[in-house]
Write a protein that holds these residues in place. Structure first.
Motif, PDB file in Angstrom:
ATOM      1  N   ASN A 136     -27.937 -14.940 -45.644  1.00 23.21           N
ATOM      2  CA  ASN A 136     -28.813 -13.805 -45.389  1.00 23.21           C
ATOM      3  C   ASN A 136     -29.463 -13.318 -46.683  1.00 23.21           C
ATOM      4  O   ASN A 136     -30.649 -12.962 -46.693  1.00 23.21           O
ATOM      5  CB  ASN A 136     -28.026 -12.676 -44.715  1.00 23.21           C
ATOM      6  N   GLU A 137     -28.706 -13.301 -47.767  1.00 22.72           N
ATOM      7  CA  GLU A 137     -29.262 -12.883 -49.060  1.00 22.72           C
ATOM      8  C   GLU A 137     -30.373 -13.842 -49.502  1.00 22.72           C
ATOM      9  O   GLU A 137     -31.410 -13.404 -50.000  1.00 22.72           O
ATOM     10  CB  GLU A 137     -28.169 -12.805 -50.121  1.00 22.72           C
ATOM     11  N   VAL A 138     -30.141 -15.130 -49.331  1.00 23.71           N
ATOM     12  CA  VAL A 138     -31.173 -16.123 -49.678  1.00 23.71           C
ATOM     13  C   VAL A 138     -32.414 -15.898 -48.818  1.00 23.71           C
ATOM     14  O   VAL A 138     -33.545 -15.878 -49.331  1.00 23.71           O
ATOM     15  CB  VAL A 138     -30.646 -17.566 -49.515  1.00 23.71           C
ATOM     16  N   ALA A 139     -32.213 -15.716 -47.531  1.00 22.06           N
ATOM     17  CA  ALA A 139     -33.350 -15.511 -46.629  1.00 22.06           C
ATOM     18  C   ALA A 139     -34.112 -14.239 -46.984  1.00 22.06           C
ATOM     19  O   ALA A 139     -35.353 -14.242 -46.994  1.00 22.06           O
ATOM     20  CB  ALA A 139     -32.869 -15.463 -45.180  1.00 22.06           C
ATOM     21  N   ASP A 148     -20.691 -25.903 -46.763  1.00 26.54           N
ATOM     22  CA  ASP A 148     -21.519 -25.761 -47.955  1.00 26.54           C
ATOM     23  C   ASP A 148     -22.630 -24.751 -47.692  1.00 26.54           C
ATOM     24  O   ASP A 148     -23.673 -25.095 -47.140  1.00 26.54           O
ATOM     25  CB  ASP A 148     -22.124 -27.098 -48.370  1.00 26.54           C
ATOM     26  N   PRO A 149     -22.418 -23.493 -48.089  1.00 27.72           N
ATOM     27  CA  PRO A 149     -23.444 -22.473 -47.853  1.00 27.72           C
ATOM     28  C   PRO A 149     -24.679 -22.654 -48.719  1.00 27.72           C
ATOM     29  O   PRO A 149     -25.701 -22.025 -48.477  1.00 27.72           O
ATOM     30  CB  PRO A 149     -22.720 -21.165 -48.189  1.00 27.72           C
ATOM     31  N   TYR A 150     -24.580 -23.521 -49.719  1.00 27.37           N
ATOM     32  CA  TYR A 150     -25.701 -23.713 -50.630  1.00 27.37           C
ATOM     33  C   TYR A 150     -26.725 -24.707 -50.107  1.00 27.37           C
ATOM     34  O   TYR A 150     -27.795 -24.861 -50.692  1.00 27.37           O
ATOM     35  CB  TYR A 150     -25.203 -24.164 -52.001  1.00 27.37           C
ATOM     36  N   ARG A 188     -33.750 -25.223 -52.391  1.00 25.46           N
ATOM     37  CA  ARG A 188     -35.091 -25.594 -51.937  1.00 25.46           C
ATOM     38  C   ARG A 188     -35.851 -24.366 -51.457  1.00 25.46           C
ATOM     39  O   ARG A 188     -37.024 -24.189 -51.765  1.00 25.46           O
ATOM     40  CB  ARG A 188     -35.017 -26.643 -50.823  1.00 25.46           C
ATOM     41  N   MET A 189     -35.183 -23.505 -50.704  1.00 23.76           N
ATOM     42  CA  MET A 189     -35.839 -22.303 -50.187  1.00 23.76           C
ATOM     43  C   MET A 189     -36.310 -21.400 -51.333  1.00 23.76           C
ATOM     44  O   MET A 189     -37.436 -20.896 -51.306  1.00 23.76           O
ATOM     45  CB  MET A 189     -34.880 -21.535 -49.271  1.00 23.76           C
ATOM     46  N   PHE A 199     -37.876 -21.603 -62.455  1.00 26.42           N
ATOM     47  CA  PHE A 199     -36.578 -21.474 -61.801  1.00 26.42           C
ATOM     48  C   PHE A 199     -35.454 -21.674 -62.820  1.00 26.42           C
ATOM     49  O   PHE A 199     -34.459 -20.936 -62.805  1.00 26.42           O
ATOM     50  CB  PHE A 199     -36.449 -22.462 -60.649  1.00 26.42           C
ATOM     51  N   ALA A 200     -35.606 -22.643 -63.701  1.00 27.14           N
ATOM     52  CA  ALA A 200     -34.585 -22.880 -64.729  1.00 27.14           C
ATOM     53  C   ALA A 200     -34.455 -21.662 -65.642  1.00 27.14           C
ATOM     54  O   ALA A 200     -33.341 -21.261 -66.002  1.00 27.14           O
ATOM     55  CB  ALA A 200     -34.940 -24.127 -65.546  1.00 27.14           C
ATOM     56  N   ALA A 201     -35.581 -21.057 -66.003  1.00 29.90           N
ATOM     57  CA  ALA A 201     -35.537 -19.855 -66.840  1.00 29.90           C
ATOM     58  C   ALA A 201     -34.853 -18.703 -66.110  1.00 29.90           C
ATOM     59  O   ALA A 201     -34.018 -17.994 -66.689  1.00 29.90           O
ATOM     60  CB  ALA A 201     -36.955 -19.456 -67.258  1.00 29.90           C
TER      61      ALA A 201
END
Length: 193
Positions: A68-71, A120-122, A127-128, A156-158
């Protein structure tokens, strides 16, 4: 939890589920695996029966809270781009990313329990997040607000580096400064007047 027949939740049931997920992130971030369903239910303003009906195990709740946090992070992009100029939308989103990373780090022990249980929740989260960041950076590039030679993968890396070193409420000021430094490096140089 959506009905097994695939029917969407009633509006009140969806509100309760959403409140549970928000409360779960907060409580798991504070207490890790020591968090009790009763505390989460109380913080969400629902009964423990409602919580158990939606999430029969602690692992199911942890996984759903993380997803949910990712979404929420990724789904915020269209709204930010509609309400702010692209560069300001990117800036606002990077702050949300740090909030997400802080919650994720706070839930680290709980997340390890989910992984140990074989889930695996990841899956898909990277990708998202990468897709959300790409949308923001593409909008910024199209508006002439940022350099075109920095990829969203670089950004993203930063952001991940900033999150690893500065995520957490006690280091929020440092995270803000590092985000600004990073974003300033993306901006196109403005001509002197």
């Amino acid at each position: 939890m959506a009905a097994d027949a695939g029917r969407p939740l009633r509006a009140d049931a969806q509100r309760n589920r959403d409140k549970i997920l928000v409360a779960a992130v907060r409580v798991f971030t504070e207490q890790g695996l020591e968090a009790h369903f009763e505390r989460i239910a109380k913080e969400a303003g629902v009964g423990t029966g409602t919580l158990y009906r939606n999430f029969p195990t602690k692992e199911a709740l942890i996984e759903a809270a993380y997803r949910n946090e990712v979404a929420r992070l990724c789904d915020s992009v269209p709204t930010l781009l509609e309400s702010l100029p692209p560069y300001e939308a990117l800036r606002a989103w990077t702050r949300r990313f740090i909030d997400y990373a802080t919650a994720k780090m706070g839930m680290a022990d709980a997340m390890r329990a989910v992984l140990a249980a074989g889930t695996d929740p990841y899956t898909d989260s990277r990708r998202m997040i990468q897709d959300a960041l790409t949308s923001l950076m593409d909008a910024c590039t199209a508006a002439g607000a940022i350099r075109a030679d920095i990829s969203s993968t670089d950004m993203f890396a930063a952001l991940a580096g900033i999150a690893l070193t500065s995520a957490g409420s006690d280091r929020r000021d440092q995270a803000e400064r590092l985000l600004d430094l990073n974003l300033d490096g993306l901006r196109l140089a403005r001509p002197r007047e």
